[in-house]
Design a protein around this motif. Sequence first.
Motif, PDB file in Angstrom:
ATOM      1  N   TYR A 143       0.910  -1.215  -0.101  1.00 18.38           N
ATOM      2  CA  TYR A 143       0.073   0.017  -0.076  1.00 18.38           C
ATOM      3  C   TYR A 143       0.940   1.178   0.172  1.00 18.38           C
ATOM      4  O   TYR A 143       0.606   2.286  -0.773  1.00 18.38           O
ATOM      5  CB  TYR A 143      -0.811  -0.067   0.974  1.00 18.38           C
ATOM      6  CG  TYR A 143      -1.741   1.152   1.312  1.00 18.38           C
ATOM      7  CD1 TYR A 143      -3.055   1.167   0.611  1.00 18.38           C
ATOM      8  CD2 TYR A 143      -1.476   2.363   1.948  1.00 18.38           C
ATOM      9  CE1 TYR A 143      -3.963   2.423   0.876  1.00 18.38           C
ATOM     10  CE2 TYR A 143      -2.433   3.535   2.001  1.00 18.38           C
ATOM     11  CZ  TYR A 143      -3.634   3.331   1.547  1.00 18.38           C
ATOM     12  OH  TYR A 143      -4.597   4.376   1.373  1.00 18.38           O
ATOM     13  N   LEU A 144       1.693   1.217   0.867  1.00 16.88           N
ATOM     14  CA  LEU A 144       3.025   2.619   0.986  1.00 16.88           C
ATOM     15  C   LEU A 144       3.553   2.582  -0.391  1.00 16.88           C
ATOM     16  O   LEU A 144       3.758   3.735  -1.031  1.00 16.88           O
ATOM     17  CB  LEU A 144       3.800   2.283   2.070  1.00 16.88           C
ATOM     18  CG  LEU A 144       3.192   2.373   3.268  1.00 16.88           C
ATOM     19  CD1 LEU A 144       4.513   1.908   4.565  1.00 16.88           C
ATOM     20  CD2 LEU A 144       2.725   3.723   3.820  1.00 16.88           C
ATOM     21  N   CYS A 148       2.926   5.891  -2.507  1.00 18.66           N
ATOM     22  CA  CYS A 148       4.243   6.750  -2.983  1.00 18.66           C
ATOM     23  C   CYS A 148       4.619   6.778  -4.315  1.00 18.66           C
ATOM     24  O   CYS A 148       4.749   8.038  -4.851  1.00 18.66           O
ATOM     25  CB  CYS A 148       5.099   6.391  -2.221  1.00 18.66           C
ATOM     26  SG  CYS A 148       5.058   6.928  -0.319  1.00 18.66           S
ATOM     27  N   ASN A 149       4.156   5.803  -5.292  1.00 15.04           N
ATOM     28  CA  ASN A 149       4.281   5.830  -6.554  1.00 15.04           C
ATOM     29  C   ASN A 149       3.380   6.938  -7.168  1.00 15.04           C
ATOM     30  O   ASN A 149       3.647   7.550  -8.135  1.00 15.04           O
ATOM     31  CB  ASN A 149       4.149   4.527  -7.296  1.00 15.04           C
ATOM     32  CG  ASN A 149       5.349   3.701  -7.056  1.00 15.04           C
ATOM     33  OD1 ASN A 149       6.417   3.846  -6.892  1.00 15.04           O
ATOM     34  ND2 ASN A 149       5.204   2.483  -7.098  1.00 15.04           N
ATOM     35  N   PRO A 154       9.894   9.161  -4.297  1.00  8.55           N
ATOM     36  CA  PRO A 154      10.634   7.869  -4.894  1.00  8.55           C
ATOM     37  C   PRO A 154      11.225   7.001  -3.882  1.00  8.55           C
ATOM     38  O   PRO A 154      11.283   5.925  -4.039  1.00  8.55           O
ATOM     39  CB  PRO A 154      11.512   8.590  -5.616  1.00  8.55           C
ATOM     40  CG  PRO A 154      11.903  10.120  -4.897  1.00  8.55           C
ATOM     41  CD  PRO A 154      10.374  10.531  -4.513  1.00  8.55           C
ATOM     42  N   GLU A 155      11.425   7.511  -2.610  1.00  9.93           N
ATOM     43  CA  GLU A 155      11.960   6.460  -1.610  1.00  9.93           C
ATOM     44  C   GLU A 155      10.941   6.224  -0.677  1.00  9.93           C
ATOM     45  O   GLU A 155      10.481   7.238  -0.044  1.00  9.93           O
ATOM     46  CB  GLU A 155      13.337   7.292  -1.080  1.00  9.93           C
ATOM     47  CG  GLU A 155      13.984   6.178  -0.095  1.00  9.93           C
ATOM     48  CD  GLU A 155      15.202   6.804   0.465  1.00  9.93           C
ATOM     49  OE1 GLU A 155      15.725   6.391   1.693  1.00  9.93           O
ATOM     50  OE2 GLU A 155      15.658   7.915  -0.070  1.00  9.93           O
ATOM     51  N   VAL A 156      10.640   5.144  -0.125  1.00  8.52           N
ATOM     52  CA  VAL A 156      10.025   4.589   1.124  1.00  8.52           C
ATOM     53  C   VAL A 156      10.828   3.787   1.810  1.00  8.52           C
ATOM     54  O   VAL A 156      11.353   2.907   1.522  1.00  8.52           O
ATOM     55  CB  VAL A 156       8.525   3.962   0.457  1.00  8.52           C
ATOM     56  CG1 VAL A 156       7.767   3.388   1.569  1.00  8.52           C
ATOM     57  CG2 VAL A 156       8.020   4.445  -0.574  1.00  8.52           C
ATOM     58  N   ARG A 157      11.039   4.190   2.977  1.00  5.60           N
ATOM     59  CA  ARG A 157      11.414   3.472   4.162  1.00  5.60           C
ATOM     60  C   ARG A 157      10.362   3.013   5.277  1.00  5.60           C
ATOM     61  O   ARG A 157       9.782   3.820   5.692  1.00  5.60           O
ATOM     62  CB  ARG A 157      12.657   4.397   4.671  1.00  5.60           C
ATOM     63  CG  ARG A 157      13.659   4.750   3.842  1.00  5.60           C
ATOM     64  CD  ARG A 157      14.626   3.673   3.308  1.00  5.60           C
ATOM     65  NE  ARG A 157      15.006   2.693   4.422  1.00  5.60           N
ATOM     66  CZ  ARG A 157      16.293   2.820   4.927  1.00  5.60           C
ATOM     67  NH1 ARG A 157      17.072   3.553   4.735  1.00  5.60           N
ATOM     68  NH2 ARG A 157      16.435   1.754   5.783  1.00  5.60           N
TER      69      ARG A 157
END
Length: 182
Positions: A143-144, A148-149, A154-157
Motif C-alpha cells: 500500500y505504501l 508513494c508511486n 521516490p523513496e519509501v523506508r
Amino acid sequence: MKTLFINACIRENSRTLSLCREYISRRCEGEVRELELAGLGLQPFDLNMLTKREADIAAEDFSDREYDLVKEFVTADEIVIAAPFWDFSFPAMLKVYLEHICVNKVAFKYVDGRPVGLCRARKLSYFVTAGGFIGENSSLEKYLEEMCNLLGIPEVRLYKAEGLDIYGNDVDEILGRTIREF
C-alpha cells in the motif's frame, strides 16, 4: 528542510511514537510540523463530500480550507508517519487522512492517462510497531509503495519493530535494533 510528521498513534506511551520521535531527533533537520490525526476529526468521504471534491477538481478550485492538509503534504521535503500495526494494517484514521490528501490536480495529475505525482518529498519514512509479527511483503508495504508511486515520492523506508508482546522477547533490544537501522 521541512518535515511533515503524521502521528497516527493514540497512546501517549506508544512504542511506535517513541521510535518515530527518536528518528526525528536524529535525522530530521529544519522545521518539523507534527500533525496529530486523532485531534483532526476527519471523516471518511460520503457522497456529498465526494461530489464537492469532484466539482472542485473540475473547476480547479482548491481554495477551501479542506485542501489545506493536501497542500501541506505536497510541499513537505520529507514525510514521516508513525502508526501502530492494528488488525493486519494501520489505524483507520490514517486511511481517512490519506483519502483527504490524495487529491487529483494537487497531489498528482494525469498526463496522457497516467498519474504523475506532484509531491515535493523525496522520502517517506514509516514507523510501525507490532506485538506480533507483520512479516515480509505485507499489504502495508505494498500500500505504501503504491501510494508513494502515485504521489511521486521516490523513496519509501519502512522501519518496523515486531514481536514486542511475545513472552521472553527483549523489547529494548528489538527497539534498539530498529533504531540502528536509521
